[in-house]
Design a protein around this motif. Structure first.
Motif, PDB file in Angstrom:
ATOM      1  N   GLY A  57      -6.830 -14.387 -99.976  1.00  0.00           N
ATOM      2  CA  GLY A  57      -6.430 -15.336-101.017  1.00  0.00           C
ATOM      3  C   GLY A  57      -7.631 -16.037-101.618  1.00  0.00           C
ATOM      4  N   ALA A  69      -3.843 -14.601-105.483  1.00  0.00           N
ATOM      5  CA  ALA A  69      -4.228 -15.533-104.421  1.00  0.00           C
ATOM      6  C   ALA A  69      -2.986 -16.167-103.805  1.00  0.00           C
ATOM      7  N   HIS A  72      -1.197 -13.971-101.313  1.00  0.00           N
ATOM      8  CA  HIS A  72      -1.826 -13.929 -99.988  1.00  0.00           C
ATOM      9  C   HIS A  72      -1.533 -15.202 -99.205  1.00  0.00           C
ATOM     10  N   TYR A  73      -1.668 -16.359 -99.864  1.00  0.00           N
ATOM     11  CA  TYR A  73      -1.400 -17.623 -99.174  1.00  0.00           C
ATOM     12  C   TYR A  73       0.050 -17.673 -98.686  1.00  0.00           C
TER      13      TYR A  73
END
Length: 140
Positions: A57, A69, A72-73
């Motif tokens: 991220g 990003a 991913h977070y």
């Protein structure tokens, strides 16, 4: 050098260190490859996987790829709930990305979710989330 010289249990730590150093030195493409290797290694499942996904991220964020990003977070706090430090960091980073994308409602919702999670109360991100929520006009 450590990645090339060590084997076994030290290789994971060496790879993580190298990937973080590459990211910090402005080489996101190179660091991304290593983080993907770490996240994809079944034998290394656990905290290092959560850290690698969080770091992916960070790679995307550093390149201005905010939706990627956020993905991913969010993966960290959905799939790796057990690794609380990375979960707390991921909520904050996702909120920041949403805000930069002009999606304040989603940003506030992520902060509220962090604050409702009692397991995250002891982390510094909890206080940061409260501060951000007040600044953004949200409430718990």
């Amino acid at each position: 050098a450590a990645v090339d010289e060590y084997s076994g249990s030290k290789i994971k730590e060496s790879m993580m260190g190298k990937a973080l150093a590459l990211l910090e030195s402005g080489k996101p493409a190179e660091s991304k490859k290593l983080f993907e290797m770490i996240a994809g290694n079944r034998e290394w499942r656990g905290d290092s996987t959560a850290q690698a996904v969080y770091s992916l991220g960070e790679v995307e964020r550093s390149q201005g790829h905010l939706p990627e990003a956020v993905a991913h977070y969010q993966r960290v706090f959905v799939a790796y709930q057990k690794y609380l430090p990375w979960v707390a960091k991921s909520y904050i980073k996702a909120a920041e990305c949403f805000d930069k994308l002009g999606k304040r409602k989603e940003a506030v919702a992520h902060l509220q979710e962090l604050l409702r999670n009692e397991k995250l109360a002891k982390f510094p991100e909890n206080a940061l989330a409260s501060k951000m929520l007040k600044e953004w006009g949200g409430s718990l």
